[in-house]
Design a protein around this motif. Structure first.
Motif, short mmCIF file in Angstrom:
data_model
loop_
_atom_site.label_atom_id
_atom_site.label_comp_id
_atom_site.label_asym_id
_atom_site.label_seq_id
_atom_site.Cartn_x
_atom_site.Cartn_y
_atom_site.Cartn_z
N HIS A 1 -15.03 -11.14 -4.88
CA HIS A 1 -15.78 -11.75 -5.99
C HIS A 1 -16.81 -10.76 -6.53
O HIS A 1 -17.81 -10.48 -5.85
CB HIS A 1 -16.52 -13.01 -5.52
N GLN B 1 -20.64 -11.79 -6.55
CA GLN B 1 -21.31 -12.11 -5.28
C GLN B 1 -21.81 -10.85 -4.59
O GLN B 1 -22.23 -10.89 -3.43
CB GLN B 1 -20.37 -12.93 -4.40
N LEU C 1 -18.61 -23.44 3.57
CA LEU C 1 -18.14 -23.16 2.21
C LEU C 1 -18.78 -23.99 1.08
O LEU C 1 -19.42 -23.42 0.20
CB LEU C 1 -16.61 -23.29 2.15
N ARG D 1 -10.37 -21.23 -10.27
CA ARG D 1 -11.17 -20.83 -9.10
C ARG D 1 -10.63 -21.44 -7.80
O ARG D 1 -10.38 -20.74 -6.84
CB ARG D 1 -12.62 -21.26 -9.30
N GLU E 1 -9.08 -23.38 2.45
CA GLU E 1 -10.04 -22.52 3.14
C GLU E 1 -10.73 -23.28 4.27
O GLU E 1 -10.93 -22.72 5.36
CB GLU E 1 -11.04 -21.98 2.11
N ASP F 1 -13.29 -10.91 0.51
CA ASP F 1 -13.94 -12.11 -0.01
C ASP F 1 -15.46 -11.95 -0.12
O ASP F 1 -16.20 -12.91 0.06
CB ASP F 1 -13.59 -13.36 0.82
#
Ligand code: GUN
Ligand code: ZN
Length: 475
Positions: free
Chosen positions: A81, A84, A95, A206, A237, A325
């Motif tokens: 990302h 981020q 999460l 997303r 996830e 990630d």
């Protein structure tokens, strides 16, 4: 020989096949030259082989000698990302609350072009410093961040995959957009950036939990109108996210929420996949879609242990990339990703060897969870390229491929590296086993300090020894 040729001489290691297909003789999947030559022409590989052999044919080509290092294809990060970059290591949440507390407020700032540009610059510097030459990235719901991403990638001439990130539910007001706007903006961005230089476009819902049926429908429409683009998203996830998604979309499982809109197939990547069922793994395999395994994030956010050995079932092999990630992952380096991937595999093996619950014993799946250096480095090079259907362009040193590579220093990094490497090899790696042992010690003891140089299309863009990235922000 033409003047446009140049060459790199050094120790080379790359892959020609998936090591999971060569249990017990994984070295058959690798190619190793203790003294090799990589001949380059206009950023691409012209020839690759042993120095002794190729120097006869390319004797008058100028050679850059890089001694005492292992040269590999650049690393591929299949799930990261952009916005981020500045929230690595945000404390204390799993999460869904982590997204609400840390992620959405930070991503909103990327609607400011200056903030987005500086964030993108930092993002690509971090990638190059980590030896990552290709990534598949999320941006934000605002086209400003997607433009900034592709502009910075283009300056560095990197092969990247990205797209406007679609979300029209779950996030607070101001962190989402409507399906209609997403369609219009995606279409414009896609037409501008897909196959523009080395850029590739991904329609990026997303995650199904953040997308209404209207948003999913416009993704399907975009894919129908542009069948050669990518689809990049998240899947299964965490248990809570998976449960909520199934309830919201009224499907039998998480994958079906994407299948319902015909999004699953070649060039689809779902990040994480920690809680996929056996049945979903089978459907992913037969469709040609990929999962991105993100172990640093799965451990940092406590999402769980991805079943690597299940994904690599020879009867139903799912294409895999490995992903950092960032910032669910607290490290940019794919070397750190391999470290945590190895440990995830070892924990799965504890479960699968049958002493916890004899009914769950599966020794062959347990074996496939063990991340040897061959399996590890294949996954972040040629394996990652295959998951993105880019194996004709990147992933190894075959003639005709784009010359993205990383120069690894097996002595750099933590002080313990010196001990670790000296235990393994007298001086230089002489055999493929020597080199694999050094690579294992790099992935378990090293970090981005093991990355000495990063080259894009035959140009050195990062050099650790010269301090700052050599060509940061320029071409
Ligand atoms: N699911 C939806 N958005 C995100 C994100 O930003 N990070 C992670 N790890 N999972 C997500
Ligand atoms: Zn993610």
């Amino acid at each position: 020989m033409g003047n446009s040729l140049s060459a790199i001489r050094g120790i080379f290691f790359d892959f020609i096949d998936d090591p999971w297909k060569h249990v017990g003789e994984e070295e058959k999947s690798a190619r190793f030259y203790a003294d090799g030559l990589l001949v380059l022409e206009e950023g691409k590989v012209k020839a690759f082989g042993s120095f002794a052999e190729l120097s006869l044919q390319f004797g008058d080509v100028p050679v850059t000698h890089i001694p005492d290092r292992i040269i590999m294809p650049g690393f591929i990060d299949g799930h990261i990302h952009l916005p981020q970059t500045r929230i690595l290591g945000s404390f204390g949440q799993q999460l869904l609350p982590w997204l609400l507390k840390w992620v959405f407020p930070e991503e909103k700032k990327y609607s400011d072009p200056e903030y987005a540009k500086e964030g993108s610059r930092q993002f690509f510097e971090n990638l190059l410093q980590s030896g990552t030459t290709t990534c598949q990235a999320f941006t934000t719901h605002d086209p400003v961040s997607t433009e900034a991403f592709f502009e910075e990638a283009t300056k560095r001439n990197m092969r990247v995959v990205s797209g406007l990130t679609g979300i029209d539910r779950f996030a607070p007001e101001g962190s989402m957009d409507t399906a209609e706007n997403f369609y219009r903006d995606s279409k414009r961005l896609l037409e501008k950036w897909h196959k523009n230089g080395r850029n590739l476009y991904a329609i990026t819902p997303r995650f199904a939990l953040g997308c209404t049926p209207e948003m999913m429908k416009v993704c399907e429409r975009l894919k129908n109108e542009h069948p050669d683009v990518y689809i990049n998203t998240h899947i299964s996830e965490t248990p809570t996210e998976t449960r909520e998604c199934i309830e919201y979309h009224h499907t039998a499982d998480y994958l079906a929420a994407y299948e319902k809109y015909n999004l699953v197939g070649p060039r689809f990547t779902g990040g994480h996949g920690v809680w996929l069922s056996d049945e979903e793994f089978r459907r992913l395999a037969s469709s040609g879609a990929a999962i991105s395994f993100c172990p640093v994030s799965n451990l940092f956010l406590g999402s769980g242990l991805f079943r690597l050995g299940k994904a690599k079932d020879p009867q139903h092999t799912v294409k895999l990339s490995f992903g950092s990630d960032v910032g669910g992952g607290n490290r940019f380096s794919m070397i750190n990703v391999l470290d945590e991937a190895y440990k995830t595999g070892m924990c799965n093996t504890t479960i699968l060897e049958g002493r916890v619950d004899p009914r769950s014993q599966d020794l062959s799946e347990a074996e496939r969870n063990k991340l040897s250096p061959y399996r590890a480095f294949w996954s972040v090079t040629l394996g990652g390229a295959e998951s993105l259907y880019l194996q004709d362009k990147i992933g190894n040193f075959d003639a005709g491929k784009e010359a993205d590579f990383v120069v690894l220093d097996w002595k750099a990094g933590p002080r313990a590296m010196t001990w670790s490497q000296s235990r393994l090899v007298e001086d230089q790696p002489a055999t493929v086993e020597d080199a694999a042992n050094l690579l294992f010690s790099i992935m378990m003891v090293g970090d981005d300090r093991s990355v000495d140089q990063t080259w894009i299309m035959g140009n050195k863009l990062y050099s650790r020894t010269s301090g700052e990235p050599a060509l940061a922000g320029t071409r």
